[in-house]
Scaffold this active site. Structure first.
Site, mmCIF file in Angstrom:
data_model
loop_
_atom_site.group_PDB
_atom_site.id
_atom_site.type_symbol
_atom_site.label_atom_id
_atom_site.label_comp_id
_atom_site.label_asym_id
_atom_site.label_seq_id
_atom_site.Cartn_x
_atom_site.Cartn_y
_atom_site.Cartn_z
ATOM 1 N N PRO A 102 0.802 -1.228 0.000
ATOM 2 C CA PRO A 102 0.000 0.000 0.000
ATOM 3 C C PRO A 102 0.832 1.274 0.000
ATOM 4 O O PRO A 102 0.331 2.347 -0.356
ATOM 5 C CB PRO A 102 -0.816 -0.113 1.301
ATOM 6 N N GLU A 129 1.682 -8.467 8.712
ATOM 7 C CA GLU A 129 1.714 -7.032 9.006
ATOM 8 C C GLU A 129 2.529 -6.234 7.998
ATOM 9 O O GLU A 129 2.229 -5.100 7.693
ATOM 10 C CB GLU A 129 2.296 -6.816 10.420
ATOM 11 N N ARG A 167 -0.841 -8.210 -21.609
ATOM 12 C CA ARG A 167 -1.700 -7.895 -22.756
ATOM 13 C C ARG A 167 -1.058 -6.873 -23.693
ATOM 14 O O ARG A 167 -1.513 -6.702 -24.825
ATOM 15 C CB ARG A 167 -3.070 -7.408 -22.275
ATOM 16 N N ASP A 182 -6.991 1.464 -25.837
ATOM 17 C CA ASP A 182 -7.568 1.291 -24.505
ATOM 18 C C ASP A 182 -7.660 2.614 -23.753
ATOM 19 O O ASP A 182 -6.886 3.541 -24.010
ATOM 20 C CB ASP A 182 -6.708 0.338 -23.667
#
Length: 262
Positions: A102, A129, A167, A182
């Site tokens: 994160p 953790e 991709r 895209d």
């Protein structure tokens, strides 16, 4: 391209690796996808890969030794493979070693396009953790996050990144122009798509798309992409590469939006 995923749950990866675009790309030899269980490199009889944090606190922290050992194993493996290849005159390519966490840089299409140019990617997927800080400081080259929220592990984020990178490899998609148009690849959201039937439950395909005039269709699609981006992600317009014609179109759309909101 070779991609290795260091994980405690390789079964989470194997199903995805064998499915859809990833599975087809692997079958074609476009990409090598490997899940490595770093518990196999624990070096202790209990196969433990985590421990309590120094200084106290809740949760468990991933130890550095199994992660380093797993990465070194992968590097030795790729070095051995390169040594048997006819073209292995040069040393093996240094991989990008990516920590999914994160705290990392928020992932986007531009990073996907950058990573797609690499020959070898190694993803480290943690649980518990967090990671021993020495993994960040002395092993990884990149830290990536797929958003401002916390998951139970790094496997799903890693698979998300891998899908978006594979991709982009030549031959991975049935239509080579798909990745080029895209959303985000052009800096804008993608224009709307339609297919048969031309009318469904009273909803008709725009006349322009049925006109057969490809130049006008391209103009219509560009305007639709600008309008959709203006409505849904106006922040993207700040960095998008816009032509003089785009800017005039955007100004007209903004004026029209302003009038409609009065």
């Amino acid at each position: 391209m070779r991609i290795d995923v260091l994980t405690l749950f390789p079964e989470m990866c194997e199903g995805v690796f064998g499915t859809s675009i990833l599975g087809k790309a692997r079958d074609k030899g476009i990409v090598s996808l490997n899940a490595v269980n770093f518990r196999d490199f624990s070096g202790n009889k209990h196969n433990s890969v985590d421990d309590t944090p120094y200084g106290g606190g809740g949760g468990m922290v991933l130890k550095p030794d199994p992660i380093f050992a797993a990465v070194e194993h992968v590097l030795a493996e790729t070095s051995a493979e390169a040594g048997t290849a006819e073209s292995a005159i040069d040393p093996p390519v240094k991989p990008r070693i990516i920590l999914m966490c994160p705290q990392g840089q928020t992932y986007n299409q531009q990073i996907a396009e950058e990573l797609a140019q690499e020959q070898h990617l190694i993803f480290i997927c943690g649980h518990y953790e967090g990671y021993d800080e020495r993994i960040r400081e002395h092993l990884v080259t990149d830290e990536l996050s797929i958003g401002d929220y916390v998951l139970t592990g790094g496997e799903l984020p890693a698979l998300t990144v891998i899908d978006s990178v594979v991709r982009l490899q030549p031959g991975a998609l049935g239509n080579e122009t798909s990745a080029v148009t895209d959303s985000f690849s052009t800096g804008l959201l993608e224009y709307p798509h339609y297919t048969r039937p031309a009318e469904f439950r009273g909803w008709k395909v725009p006349d322009m798309l049925l006109s057969g005039h490809h130049a006008n269709i391209e103009v219509w699609r560009r305007e639709q992409a600008l309008q959709r981006t203006l409505e849904r992600r106006p922040d993207l317009l700040e960095t998008a590469e816009l032509s003089a014609k785009d800017k005039l179109t955007l100004k007209r759309l903004q004026e029209q939006t302003s009038l409609n909101n009065k």
